[in-house]
Motif scaffolding. Structure first.
Motif, PDB file in Angstrom:
ATOM      1  N   THR A  33       0.837  -1.201   0.000  1.00 62.00           N
ATOM      2  CA  THR A  33       0.000   0.000   0.000  1.00 62.00           C
ATOM      3  C   THR A  33       0.867   1.245   0.000  1.00 62.00           C
ATOM      4  N   ALA A  34       1.983   1.202   0.699  1.00 63.81           N
ATOM      5  CA  ALA A  34       2.889   2.352   0.736  1.00 63.81           C
ATOM      6  C   ALA A  34       3.393   2.682  -0.672  1.00 63.81           C
ATOM      7  N   GLN A  80      -2.131  11.213  13.082  1.00 68.02           N
ATOM      8  CA  GLN A  80      -1.090  10.352  12.506  1.00 68.02           C
ATOM      9  C   GLN A  80      -0.895  10.639  11.022  1.00 68.02           C
ATOM     10  N   ILE A  81      -1.989  10.690  10.309  1.00 66.80           N
ATOM     11  CA  ILE A  81      -1.926  10.834   8.850  1.00 66.80           C
ATOM     12  C   ILE A  81      -1.309  12.166   8.431  1.00 66.80           C
ATOM     13  N   TRP A  82      -1.701  13.242   9.071  1.00 65.15           N
ATOM     14  CA  TRP A  82      -1.279  14.560   8.623  1.00 65.15           C
ATOM     15  C   TRP A  82       0.017  15.046   9.245  1.00 65.15           C
ATOM     16  N   THR A  83       0.605  14.260  10.156  1.00 61.02           N
ATOM     17  CA  THR A  83       1.894  14.668  10.711  1.00 61.02           C
ATOM     18  C   THR A  83       3.014  13.702  10.341  1.00 61.02           C
ATOM     19  N   ILE A  84       2.738  12.734   9.477  1.00 63.85           N
ATOM     20  CA  ILE A  84       3.807  11.813   9.090  1.00 63.85           C
ATOM     21  C   ILE A  84       4.768  12.488   8.121  1.00 63.85           C
ATOM     22  N   GLY A 121       2.263   6.094  -2.777  1.00 61.53           N
ATOM     23  CA  GLY A 121       3.334   6.998  -3.158  1.00 61.53           C
ATOM     24  C   GLY A 121       3.702   8.025  -2.100  1.00 61.53           C
ATOM     25  N   ARG A 122       4.105   9.194  -2.556  1.00 61.77           N
ATOM     26  CA  ARG A 122       4.658  10.228  -1.681  1.00 61.77           C
ATOM     27  C   ARG A 122       3.600  11.057  -0.955  1.00 61.77           C
ATOM     28  N   ASN A 123       2.350  10.962  -1.348  1.00 59.62           N
ATOM     29  CA  ASN A 123       1.294  11.783  -0.747  1.00 59.62           C
ATOM     30  C   ASN A 123       0.104  10.925  -0.321  1.00 59.62           C
ATOM     31  N   PRO A 124       0.258  10.200   0.778  1.00 58.05           N
ATOM     32  CA  PRO A 124      -0.810   9.288   1.187  1.00 58.05           C
ATOM     33  C   PRO A 124      -1.920   9.941   2.013  1.00 58.05           C
ATOM     34  N   GLN A 125      -1.785  11.224   2.334  1.00 57.24           N
ATOM     35  CA  GLN A 125      -2.694  11.836   3.300  1.00 57.24           C
ATOM     36  C   GLN A 125      -4.162  11.799   2.878  1.00 57.24           C
ATOM     37  N   TRP A 126      -4.489  12.191   1.672  1.00 57.49           N
ATOM     38  CA  TRP A 126      -5.897  12.221   1.268  1.00 57.49           C
ATOM     39  C   TRP A 126      -6.515  10.829   1.176  1.00 57.49           C
TER      40      TRP A 126
END
Length: 91
Positions: A19-20, A69-73, A24-29
Protein backbone atom coordinates in the motif's frame (compact mmCIF):
# COMPACT_ATOMS: atom_id res chain seq x y z
CA UNK A 1 0.40 1.68 5.84
CA UNK A 2 2.29 4.09 8.10
CA UNK A 3 4.32 1.13 9.32
CA UNK A 4 4.82 0.03 5.72
CA UNK A 5 6.53 3.29 4.78
CA UNK A 6 9.41 2.35 7.09
CA UNK A 7 10.54 -0.42 4.74
CA UNK A 8 9.35 0.93 1.40
CA UNK A 9 12.87 0.64 -0.05
CA UNK A 10 12.90 -3.08 0.72
CA UNK A 11 9.48 -3.47 -0.90
CA UNK A 12 10.85 -1.85 -4.07
CA UNK A 13 13.98 -4.04 -4.10
CA UNK A 14 11.97 -7.23 -3.59
CA UNK A 15 9.30 -6.28 -6.11
CA UNK A 16 6.53 -6.38 -3.50
CA UNK A 17 3.26 -4.59 -4.04
CA UNK A 18 2.52 -2.67 -0.86
CA UNK A 19 0.00 0.00 0.00
CA UNK A 20 2.89 2.35 0.74
CA UNK A 21 4.20 1.93 -2.81
CA UNK A 22 0.72 2.24 -4.28
CA UNK A 23 -0.07 5.49 -2.43
CA UNK A 24 3.33 7.00 -3.16
CA UNK A 25 4.66 10.23 -1.68
CA UNK A 26 1.29 11.78 -0.75
CA UNK A 27 -0.81 9.29 1.19
CA UNK A 28 -2.69 11.84 3.30
CA UNK A 29 -5.90 12.22 1.27
CA UNK A 30 -6.45 8.53 0.50
CA UNK A 31 -5.72 7.54 4.10
CA UNK A 32 -8.03 10.29 5.38
CA UNK A 33 -10.80 9.01 3.12
CA UNK A 34 -10.34 5.44 4.34
CA UNK A 35 -10.29 6.63 7.96
CA UNK A 36 -13.48 8.64 7.45
CA UNK A 37 -15.25 5.58 6.05
CA UNK A 38 -14.01 3.48 8.96
CA UNK A 39 -15.11 5.97 11.63
CA UNK A 40 -18.39 6.61 9.84
CA UNK A 41 -19.07 2.88 9.76
CA UNK A 42 -18.31 2.60 13.48
CA UNK A 43 -20.68 5.49 14.21
CA UNK A 44 -23.41 3.92 12.08
CA UNK A 45 -22.96 0.59 13.85
CA UNK A 46 -23.23 2.40 17.17
CA UNK A 47 -26.39 4.13 16.03
CA UNK A 48 -27.94 0.86 14.86
CA UNK A 49 -27.02 -0.75 18.18
CA UNK A 50 -28.55 2.22 20.04
CA UNK A 51 -25.30 2.97 21.90
CA UNK A 52 -24.97 6.02 24.10
CA UNK A 53 -22.73 9.07 23.81
CA UNK A 54 -19.56 7.56 25.38
CA UNK A 55 -19.26 5.31 22.32
CA UNK A 56 -19.31 8.32 20.00
CA UNK A 57 -16.74 10.12 22.13
CA UNK A 58 -14.50 7.09 21.63
CA UNK A 59 -15.09 7.08 17.87
CA UNK A 60 -14.29 10.80 17.76
CA UNK A 61 -11.09 10.20 19.75
CA UNK A 62 -9.98 7.42 17.44
CA UNK A 63 -10.77 9.50 14.37
CA UNK A 64 -8.83 12.44 15.77
CA UNK A 65 -5.87 10.20 16.50
CA UNK A 66 -5.94 8.78 12.98
CA UNK A 67 -6.01 12.25 11.45
CA UNK A 68 -3.12 13.37 13.65
CA UNK A 69 -1.09 10.35 12.51
CA UNK A 70 -1.93 10.83 8.85
CA UNK A 71 -1.28 14.56 8.62
CA UNK A 72 1.89 14.67 10.71
CA UNK A 73 3.81 11.81 9.09
CA UNK A 74 7.06 12.45 7.31
CA UNK A 75 7.41 9.43 5.05
CA UNK A 76 11.14 10.03 4.59
CA UNK A 77 11.85 9.96 8.34
CA UNK A 78 11.78 6.46 9.85
CA UNK A 79 11.81 7.79 13.41
CA UNK A 80 8.74 9.92 12.70
CA UNK A 81 6.98 6.95 11.13
CA UNK A 82 7.79 4.70 14.08
CA UNK A 83 6.56 7.32 16.57
CA UNK A 84 3.25 7.64 14.72
CA UNK A 85 2.81 3.88 14.42
CA UNK A 86 3.75 3.14 18.04
CA UNK A 87 1.33 5.81 19.30
CA UNK A 88 -1.46 3.30 18.55
CA UNK A 89 -0.78 1.66 21.90
CA UNK A 90 -2.60 4.61 23.50
CA UNK A 91 -5.87 4.15 21.62
Amino acid sequence: TIYGYQDIDDDRKLGLKSTALYLGRNPQWPLSFISAISCGSLALAGFEANLSYPFYIGVFGIGSHLLWQIWTIDISNRSNLWNRFSSNKYT
